[in-house]
Design an enzyme around this catalytic site. Structure first.
Site, short mmCIF file in Angstrom:
data_model
loop_
_atom_site.label_atom_id
_atom_site.label_comp_id
_atom_site.label_asym_id
_atom_site.label_seq_id
_atom_site.Cartn_x
_atom_site.Cartn_y
_atom_site.Cartn_z
CB SER A 149 -0.91 0.01 1.23
OG SER A 149 -0.22 0.49 2.37
CG ASP A 150 1.62 5.76 -1.49
OD1 ASP A 150 2.52 5.90 -0.63
OD2 ASP A 150 1.55 6.48 -2.51
CE1 TYR A 151 5.61 3.90 3.36
CE2 TYR A 151 6.07 5.73 4.85
CZ TYR A 151 6.48 4.56 4.22
OH TYR A 151 7.73 4.06 4.46
N GLY A 187 -2.67 4.37 2.62
CA GLY A 187 -3.63 4.21 1.53
C GLY A 187 -4.80 3.30 1.87
#
Length: 772
Positions: free
Chosen positions: A305-307, A309
């Site tokens: 995941s993006d941070y 997200g």
């Protein structure tokens, strides 16, 4: 677990199949996964970043086993630890190479020895343009690397970064960014290779190959392609905003670099993007992360995941939420179903997964399928056999002389000459005084996601070092861009107009004393950056230089002294006035630690600039979108303004001249599954050695759906001595001709194609190719 329990667990691990390096990875994974509890599996889907400061480290950023035992005494372990080099917090200095390697070893040893199954931790870090760490070698931002048009150089740079980061115990790089930047208002343009999908694919693949080279030998790292997908054309140019494009445009423009970096580069990880596409956030998109990425492309790595997200699928306080999930548990289920293997950066929504399995909302087998590829990666990295690094090697390798020289080479190849009325290169033997003026003249500018190199040169220091006592170098700041200007500072404070104008008057007095003025302007690390919170913005509504920089340039031009302008910036800037006032203009983006030295050498003619623009420079924000590969019905014209760009994609001048011969096809007719090549002769017709980038563009003349007026499909950078001639041959394959047709099939349609070759997207010679 008690110390006795841990001792028993440690002893019982020996001889188990998953501990045997001679067995196939798949067999080791199956054996290990079969022994894990639900809690241990979920732990592998968990990461620590900011929380490591409270759960693992003391106030000085050193590992404390007592603190670790309070939080992880259960013995389940943890999957990843993020960015150990910022152990004291992102904006603080952090640890040097030896100390950071020692810290990673300490954390790794504790988790291996204090977990039931002894599964090693994987450490990840930011590696956008060098490892984001104290002492690491810093080279040009990716937008600058795009200007090099040199995949071989890019591969070497990321090999270097992987070696430096791996020596400090890092196993996964959050990069490269293969987003295609289609809106220059967006603050993250500097992180990309530019506006063209082919250029992003070629350079992104090179970065992946460099990052992952030597993994079996403990040298490379896992590359993580960012940000999947379409992050580079956000609505209104604002970071994380929805992306409204058709599936055809999505595939041809934004997915293509990811597909090719996986197919040709073997990228092992992908980061889901914050944005939504067609109403579906990427972190919840089964179509994107399963149907396309895994089923269609055959990707067998893992998605991070993006941070934060996953949290944003519901609601992230003080920012925004997509509101496709009711709460963290619901968000976790959506992300797992979509195929997000691990939640970054800290324990949050995925901590709800045990409850989701317990109440039947999620099957344990769904978790198993996501944990397996991450375990496989740890086996492939050799972490079960060799989990620790040598701090002495980190100390000697990071920022070594050869690495600094490579960073300098990259900076030289990035510098792009846009204007020159003959003032460059500077005739040192005919000059007595140079005035170096501007807010960026004596300021190291590295851009976002940068480490803290041992040293970073400026244009002022570079010129003074290069010229010595031969020419007097005067200096004045001229004006400010913003107050402070740090990438980390949330608030952006505009400079004071009255103080700026006082400084401009002083700068004019300095300029009056000089034979030539070198003006260093553009942006800073606040005026173009990632907008990660509502109080930390970086996207803009216009593309003018911030503050009184245009006033400074006009005042200096009015002195009548030759004005050599140097741009240092993260996004294209609308600099029509500056271009008109300048005798010469160079686009340098952010050049890394050796930037000042590279600019100084270019100004005095130690080498001829050979960079080309990887992104169009528009005349204003009102000209956006300005990318070169538009559809036939676009760019009809504007009332009271010119529809053409200020500087086009692929453009860049030189201190020498080149003659490119007419393109010659190896075959004028090929089959739909055939291939050919196009060749040109290139001659250096000037008096100095220089670089030229031969560029191949193709247009499908009649097609079942509209196609761009031209698309970059090949390029080669070459160096020629005066009077030297070289033949450049560029391949034309099915990838060069194929597109997604009316039925959304990826095919080559029979018909005629314009094959265009030249030194930029607007200076081209054409030959026709027939596909029968």
């Amino acid at each position: 677990m008690s110390s006795v329990d841990l001792h028993v667990a440690e002893s019982s691990r020996h001889g188990l199949p998953y501990r045997d390096p001679q067995l196939p990875v798949a067999q080791r994974v199956a054996d290990l996964l079969g022994r894990m509890t639900v809690a241990e599996k979920i732990a592998q889907m968990t990461c620590l970043w900011n929380s490591k400061n409270e759960r693992l480290l003391d106030a000085s950023g050193n590992f404390d086993p007592k603190i670790a035992r309070r939080h992880f005494g259960h013995g389940n372990g943890v999957g990843q630890i993020g960015r150990p080099s910022d152990a004291e917090g992102g904006a603080k200095p952090g640890k040097d190479p030896r100390a950071s390697a020692e810290l990673v070893n300490a954390m790794q040893r504790w988790f291996i020895e204090n977990s039931r199954l002894g599964i090693p931790v994987l450490f990840h870090d930011e590696c956008l343009h060098g490892h984001v760490a104290v002492g690491a070698t810093s080279f040009p931002q990716p937008i600058g690397l795009g200007s090099t048009f040199n995949p071989q150089l890019v591969k070497r740079l990321y090999e270097m970064t992987a070696a430096e980061a791996r020596s400090r115990g890092i196993h996964q790089a959050l990069g490269p960014v293969v987003d295609v930047a289609r809106d220059p208002r967006w603050g993250r343009v500097e992180e990309t290779f530019g506006e063209d999908p082919h250029l992003a694919a070629v350079l992104g693949t090179a970065a992946v190959l460099g990052t992952q080279d030597g993994i079996p030998d403990g040298l490379g790292m896992i590359a993580t392609l960012k940000h999947f997908a379409a992050h580079g054309q956000p609505e209104s140019g604002t970071n994380c905003a929805p992306v409204s494009v058709s599936e055809r445009h999505l595939r041809e423009t934004f997915l293509d670099p990811f597909w090719r970096a996986i197919r040709d580069g073997g990228a092992r990880s992908v980061m889901a993007s914050y944005n939504e596409i067609d109403g579906v956030p990427s972190h919840a998109s089964t179509w994107l992360l399963r149907d396309v990425l895994r089923d269609e492309w055959g990707f067998d790595g893992y998605v991070v995941s993006d941070y934060y997200g996953v949290r944003e699928l519901a609601e992230r306080p003080e920012l925004y939420g997509h509101h496709v999930a009711e709460d963290g548990k619901d968000a976790a289920i959506l992300a797992v179903r979509a195929g997000v293997n691990i939640e970054l950066p800290d324990p949050d929504c995925y901590t709800e997964l045990p409850a989701a399995i317990a109440d039947g909302s999620l099957a344990e087998s769904e978790v198993d399928a996501l944990v397996a590829p991450m375990l496989a990666t740890k086996f492939e990295l050799g972490l079960f056999e060799h989990p620790y690094v040598d701090p002495g090697e980190a100390e000697s390798l990071v920022a070594c002389e050869s690495h600094c020289e490579l960073a300098l080479e990259a900076a030289r190849q990035t510098v792009t000459l846009l204007e020159n009325n003959g003032v460059l290169p500077l005739a040192i033997d005919r000059l007595s005084t140079i005035a170096v003026i501007g807010p960026n003249a004596d300021r190291p500018l590295l851009g976002g996601y940068s480490g803290r190199p041992v040293q970073a040169s400026t244009v002022l220091s570079g010129l003074r070092e290069r010229l010595g006592n031969a020419v007097e170098v005067l200096y004045h700041k001229g004006c400010e861009i913003t107050e402070g200007g740090s990438w980390w500072e949330d608030e952006v404070v505009p400079s004071d107009p009255e103080e700026d104008r006082r400084m401009i008057a002083e700068a004019v007095q300095i300029a009056d004393k000089a034979d030539v003025v070198v003006l260093v302007v553009g942006g800073n690390e606040q005026t173009s950056r990632e907008a990660w919170m509502g109080n930390h913005l970086g996207d803009r509504v216009n593309l003018q230089m911030v503050g009184r920089q245009d006033e400074l340039a006009a005042a200096l031009a009015a002195t009548g002294k030759p004005l050599v302008s140097v741009l240092s910036n993260g996004r294209p800037l609308a600099v029509s006035d500056l271009a008109e006032e300048s005798s010469a203009l160079l686009e340098c983006w952010y050049l890394g630690q050796e930037g000042g030295r590279a600019v100084a050498e270019a100004l005095v003619g130690d080498y001829s600039p050979g960079g080309k623009l990887p992104i169009t420079i528009p005349r204003s924000a009102g000209h956006v979108p300005a990318y070169y590969n538009y559809r036939p019905s676009a760019r009809r014209g504007y009332l009271f303004d010119d529809v053409t760009p200020l500087y086009p994609f692929g453009y860049g001048r030189s201190y020498t001249t080149f003659k490119i011969g007419a393109p010659i096809l190896a075959d004028r007719v090929i089959s739909v599954d055939g291939s050919t090549s196009v060749s040109v002769t290139v001659t250096n017709t000037g008096k100095v050695t220089g670089d030229e980038v031969v560029q191949l563009y193709i247009r499908d003349l009649v097609s079942s759906v509209t196609r761009p007026v031209k698309e970059l499909k090949g390029f080669q950078r070459i160096t020629l001595q005066p009077d030297e001639t070289q033949t450049v041959s560029l391949p034309i394959t099915s990838d060069s001709l194929a597109f997604w047709n009316l039925r959304k099939e990826y095919v080559v349609e029979p018909g005629d194609f314009s094959v265009m070759v030249g030194p930029s997207s607007i200076d081209l010679q054409t030959v026709r190719l027939t596909v029968a």
